[in-house]
Write a protein that holds these residues in place. Structure first.
Motif, mmCIF file in Angstrom:
data_model
loop_
_atom_site.group_PDB
_atom_site.id
_atom_site.type_symbol
_atom_site.label_atom_id
_atom_site.label_comp_id
_atom_site.label_asym_id
_atom_site.label_seq_id
_atom_site.Cartn_x
_atom_site.Cartn_y
_atom_site.Cartn_z
ATOM 1 N N SER A 42 0.817 -1.212 0.000
ATOM 2 C CA SER A 42 0.000 0.000 0.000
ATOM 3 C C SER A 42 0.850 1.261 0.000
ATOM 4 C CB SER A 42 -0.950 0.011 1.201
ATOM 5 O OG SER A 42 -0.219 -0.090 2.410
ATOM 6 N N ASP B 146 -3.983 -0.282 -6.766
ATOM 7 C CA ASP B 146 -5.007 -1.204 -6.271
ATOM 8 C C ASP B 146 -5.413 -2.203 -7.349
ATOM 9 O OD1 ASP B 146 -5.198 -0.433 -3.655
ATOM 10 O OD2 ASP B 146 -6.978 0.824 -3.917
ATOM 11 N N SER C 273 -4.727 -1.256 1.870
ATOM 12 C CA SER C 273 -5.897 -0.823 1.110
ATOM 13 C C SER C 273 -7.152 -1.607 1.481
ATOM 14 C CB SER C 273 -5.618 -0.980 -0.387
ATOM 15 O OG SER C 273 -6.798 -0.871 -1.134
#
Length: 217
Positions: A37, A63, A124
């Motif tokens: 992340s 992502d 995330s």
């Protein structure tokens, strides 16, 4: 990226090679102790040997790259374990075979499991939910296989899914232990595998003897 001469590859083949290079670059950075992340797309692109704008030809953001890693590992691992369960062997042997397949897969895909382990509990929210959904898919598929194999026919589907959920969570916990094993220690590895087998057998023994009466509810 590839041993093949880029000039001899088609446009789609070159794109596939670059796509794979981005996935591998992210995993390499995670393997160096970085949080996925916390990775910037610029450094992923740089590690893959391309300019930052090249990243957007493959993924909208990090992502989306992470989601592909989650899906890729989940599909492969579910297939391998399903094949291990389908082999016509005794029940106890099926557990050992599945543990061996899983242990080998974790060792061969160390970076992927480091990624899953870190993102499952942090980072995330998008990836946490994707991993959770994959665990649910894994659990439901295992329960379906148990039904097909005629295992624990007395258990209602919700309870069978609960049992399979315990197995999957035990597998996830074992992955961390497998990753932490020092190299070149076969006795420790065998001891861990045996402990893993016994944990799963305890869960399955409990499932076999799970007969709640109406009075106990």
């Amino acid at each position: 990226m590839s041993d093949a001469d880029p000039e001899l590859l088609s446009r789609s083949e070159r794109k596939a090679v670059t796509h794979r290079a981005l996935l591998n670059a992210a995993l390499e950075l995670v393997g160096e102790g970085r949080s996925f992340s916390g990775l910037a797309l610029r450094e992923i692109a740089r590690r893959a040997g391309m300019v930052p704008n090249g990243f957007y030809r493959h993924f909208r953001n990090t992502d989306e790259l992470g989601l592909e890693l989650v899906e890729e590992m989940g599909i492969t691992l579910r297939r391998l374990l399903r094949e291990a369960r389908q082999v016509n062997v005794a029940h106890g042997s099926m557990v050992r075979r599945s543990v061996k397949v899983y242990q080998d897969y974790v060792k061969a895909n160390r970076l992927q499991f480091l990624f899953i382990s870190s993102e499952r509990s942090g980072g995330s929210r998008v990836l946490r939910l994707a991993i959770r959904n994959d665990v649910t898919h894994f659990t439901n598929e295992m329960a379906q296989d148990f039904r097909t194999l005629g295992l624990y026919p007395e258990l209602p589907t919700p309870r069978l899914q609960m049992v399979c959920g315990l197995i999957v969570m035990t597998m996830l916990a074992a992955a961390t232990d497998i990753l932490d094993l020092p190299p070149g220690q076969p006795m420790l590895e065998d001891e861990m595998a045996e402990n893993f087998v016994q944990q799963l057998k305890i869960i399955l023994l409990g499932a076999r003897n799970w007969h709640e009466s109406e009075d106990a509810r």
